[in-house]
Design an enzyme around this catalytic site. Structure first.
Site, PDB file in Angstrom:
ATOM      1  N   GLY A  60      34.279   5.337  26.294  1.00  0.00           N
ATOM      2  CA  GLY A  60      33.853   4.572  25.128  1.00  0.00           C
ATOM      3  C   GLY A  60      34.446   3.173  25.179  1.00  0.00           C
ATOM      4  O   GLY A  60      33.785   2.186  24.841  1.00  0.00           O
ATOM      5  N   THR A  61      35.685   3.081  25.602  1.00  0.00           N
ATOM      6  CA  THR A  61      36.361   1.783  25.706  1.00  0.00           C
ATOM      7  C   THR A  61      35.604   0.854  26.647  1.00  0.00           C
ATOM      8  O   THR A  61      35.400  -0.323  26.343  1.00  0.00           O
ATOM      9  CB  THR A  61      37.807   1.984  26.228  1.00  0.00           C
ATOM     10  OG1 THR A  61      38.503   2.817  25.294  1.00  0.00           O
ATOM     11  CG2 THR A  61      38.530   0.668  26.394  1.00  0.00           C
ATOM     12  N   SER A  98      31.178   8.307  23.596  1.00  0.00           N
ATOM     13  CA  SER A  98      32.118   8.876  24.562  1.00  0.00           C
ATOM     14  C   SER A  98      31.989  10.392  24.600  1.00  0.00           C
ATOM     15  O   SER A  98      31.864  11.033  23.551  1.00  0.00           O
ATOM     16  CB  SER A  98      33.543   8.478  24.167  1.00  0.00           C
ATOM     17  OG  SER A  98      34.469   9.021  25.064  1.00  0.00           O
ATOM     18  N   HIS A 127      34.197  12.759  25.484  1.00  0.00           N
ATOM     19  CA  HIS A 127      35.320  13.640  25.094  1.00  0.00           C
ATOM     20  C   HIS A 127      35.500  13.778  23.585  1.00  0.00           C
ATOM     21  O   HIS A 127      36.286  14.588  23.123  1.00  0.00           O
ATOM     22  CB  HIS A 127      36.625  13.216  25.771  1.00  0.00           C
ATOM     23  CG  HIS A 127      37.310  12.027  25.186  1.00  0.00           C
ATOM     24  ND1 HIS A 127      38.338  12.162  24.269  1.00  0.00           N
ATOM     25  CD2 HIS A 127      37.159  10.706  25.385  1.00  0.00           C
ATOM     26  CE1 HIS A 127      38.778  10.946  23.940  1.00  0.00           C
ATOM     27  NE2 HIS A 127      38.075  10.052  24.612  1.00  0.00           N
ATOM     28  N   THR A 152      29.652   4.338  41.829  1.00  0.00           N
ATOM     29  CA  THR A 152      28.953   5.605  41.997  1.00  0.00           C
ATOM     30  C   THR A 152      29.213   6.457  40.764  1.00  0.00           C
ATOM     31  O   THR A 152      30.358   6.598  40.342  1.00  0.00           O
ATOM     32  CB  THR A 152      29.447   6.321  43.267  1.00  0.00           C
ATOM     33  OG1 THR A 152      29.241   5.431  44.365  1.00  0.00           O
ATOM     34  CG2 THR A 152      28.699   7.612  43.504  1.00  0.00           C
ATOM     35  N   CYS A 155      51.661   4.762  15.612  1.00  0.00           N
ATOM     36  CA  CYS A 155      50.926   5.632  16.505  1.00  0.00           C
ATOM     37  C   CYS A 155      51.313   5.429  17.966  1.00  0.00           C
ATOM     38  O   CYS A 155      51.418   4.307  18.428  1.00  0.00           O
ATOM     39  CB  CYS A 155      49.424   5.459  16.327  1.00  0.00           C
ATOM     40  SG  CYS A 155      48.761   3.941  16.984  1.00  0.00           S
TER      41      CYS A 155
HETATM   42  C1  PLP Z   1      38.032   7.337  20.916  1.00  0.00           C
HETATM   43  C2  PLP Z   1      37.376   6.083  20.467  1.00  0.00           C
HETATM   44  C3  PLP Z   1      37.106   5.048  21.371  1.00  0.00           C
HETATM   45  C4  PLP Z   1      37.529   5.100  22.814  1.00  0.00           C
HETATM   46  O1  PLP Z   1      36.792   6.031  23.559  1.00  0.00           O
HETATM   47  P1  PLP Z   1      37.391   6.481  24.996  1.00  0.00           P
HETATM   48  O2  PLP Z   1      36.280   7.224  25.635  1.00  0.00           O
HETATM   49  O3  PLP Z   1      38.590   7.316  24.690  1.00  0.00           O
HETATM   50  O4  PLP Z   1      37.741   5.228  25.713  1.00  0.00           O
HETATM   51  C5  PLP Z   1      36.472   3.914  20.905  1.00  0.00           C
HETATM   52  N1  PLP Z   1      36.121   3.805  19.619  1.00  0.00           N
HETATM   53  C6  PLP Z   1      36.349   4.772  18.721  1.00  0.00           C
HETATM   54  C7  PLP Z   1      35.904   4.598  17.312  1.00  0.00           C
HETATM   55  C8  PLP Z   1      36.992   5.941  19.116  1.00  0.00           C
HETATM   56  O5  PLP Z   1      37.244   6.890  18.220  1.00  0.00           O
END
Ligand code: PLP
Length: 395
Positions: free
Chosen positions: A74-75, A202, A204, A247, A335
């Site tokens: 997600g990052t 994301s 996970h 890849t 945190c």
């Molecule tokens: C967890 C999270 C991310 C980051 O996602 P990752 O896959 O862990 O890098 C970004 N934005 C929000 C709102 C999240 O909760």
């Protein structure tokens, strides 16, 4: 509650993988070793896996399959969206609008762009964590090239008025990105209806593997449109429509696809089930503990999020006591690091640093049971009571 069990109430941080997803990932680790860019049949088999995952993920947000770009997280999706739009459009303008409660994955790319001469407006939010669309409209100038507002907040669960924001962005011809990592797979999202140009998610956070994410990029499915309004931030081969060379992580992406399919199936049932659990969790906690309150919006919030404030206690102490009681939760206090800064989200909704330090986020998920909520509700009052007895800041 079986005393040997661990009660995991930190689904907003990450989710355990769904057993069906684990089966899929394992199968592809074993069998799908080809490079999806290769022309031979082993490669084409891997390409087909990506195709199917893209289809499942697109379906969850009513997107076109070809507009889904796989990333490592997600990052990374947030970084491509924000830095990519800023660099591509810097001749059109240098102004970006975001909120003051974004995840660090949006906040920090914006701060990095400020060092490069971009002008970033961090919109304030109200006491519930809501962005005001009227204030957003007022901040738009001729220089504005990007609006990035999260779909739902990861700490306090507040769902932003994405419909209004999308309309404003469209009317003003400004690109709209939303970090939907917390909302994706948990509440209905329709990128077309909501006028979303870019959306990050994301795996996970939806019972898929860690290290896999995606960016929805409107109109990137057509070759002539590649890179029209966005630049890549990494350079290499032509993978993912030139937007994210590397890849692809085939087994991880297959797991992401399976996780999205399960979410789509379960969504209607899970929303109602989790809202019931969440509301009982919130009501009983607030009723049984004095000087406690809810952070975030009472109604416009994610089905799986509760965030409490307990006066006169430290969130970290609550976490340690809960952990001894075999419960995992989270706090907006200090945190993950030695930093004593309270969460920027809790500060933005107006909490004093002292109150922000007494916050507790309880986030539930598909595997959370009534018994687990009962167990938490039984454990939490004596923990708060004990901590208040020894607290130096007790009134
Ligand atoms: C967890 C999270 C991310 C980051 O996602 P990752 O896959 O862990 O890098 C970004 N934005 C929000 C709102 C999240 O909760």
């Amino acid at each position: 509650m079986n005393s040997s069990e661990y009660v995991y109430l930190d689904y907003a941080a990450t989710t355990p993988m769904d057993p069906q997803v684990i089966d899929v990932v394992e199968k592809h680790f074993k069998n799908t070793y080809g490079n999806p860019s290769s022309l031979h049949s082993a490669g084409q088999k891997a390409a087909k896996v990506l195709y199917n995952a893209r289809t499942s993920i697109a379906s969850l947000i009513n997107a076109d399959r070809k507009d889904i770009i796989f990333t490592s997280s997600g990052t990374e999706a947030d970084n491509i969206a924000i830095q990519g739009v800023a660099h591509k459009n810097k001749d059109r303008g240098n102004h970006i609008i975001t909120s003051s409660i974004e995840h660090h994955a949006v906040e920090n790319p914006c701060k990095f762009l400020m060092k490069q001469g971009f002008d970033v407006t961090f919109l304030p939010v109200d006491k519930f964590g809501l962005v005001d669309p009227i204030k957003l409209q007022e901040e738009i100038t001729n220089e504005t090239i990007l609006i990035s507002i999260m779909f739902a907040n990861n700490e306090i669960g507040t769902i932003e008025p994405i419909n209004d924001i999308g309309e404003i962005a469209k009317d003003n011809d400004v690109i709209f990105h939303t970090d939907a990592v917390q909302a994706f797979g948990k509440i209905p999202i329709d990128v077309k209806e909501l006028n979303i140009d870019l959306l990050s998610a994301s795996a996970h956070k939806i019972y898929g593997p860690k290290g896999v994410g995606m960016l929805y990029m409107k109109n990137q499915g057509i070759r002539q449109n590649w890179g029209k309004y966005i630049d890549p931030i990494m350079f290499g081969g032509g993978h993912e429509r030139n937007m994210r060379p590397s890849t692809e992580n085939v087994p991880g992406i297959a797991g992401f696809g399976k996780a999205a399919e399960i979410c789509e199936e379960e969504l209607p049932i899970e929303i109602n089930r989790q809202i019931k659990l969440r509301d009982r969790l919130i009501k009983t906690t607030l009723d049984s503990i004095d000087d406690s309150y809810l952070n975030g919006h009472p109604k416009k919030r994610l089905p799986n999020n509760a965030n409490f404030g307990f006066k006169y206690v430290e969130g970290e102490s609550i976490l340690l006591d809960l952990d001894s009681g075999k419960i995992a939760a989270s706090t907006g206090s200090a945190c993950s690091s030695a930093s004593l800064e309270p969460s920027h989200v809790l500060s933005a909704i107006g909490l004093t640093p002292q109150d922000a330090h007494g916050s507790l986020r309880v986030s539930i998920g598909r595997f959370t049971t009534e018994e687990e909520i009962d167990y938490f509700l039984e454990k939490i009052p004596p923990i708060i009571e004990r901590l208040r007895e020894i607290s130096p800041v007790r009134k």
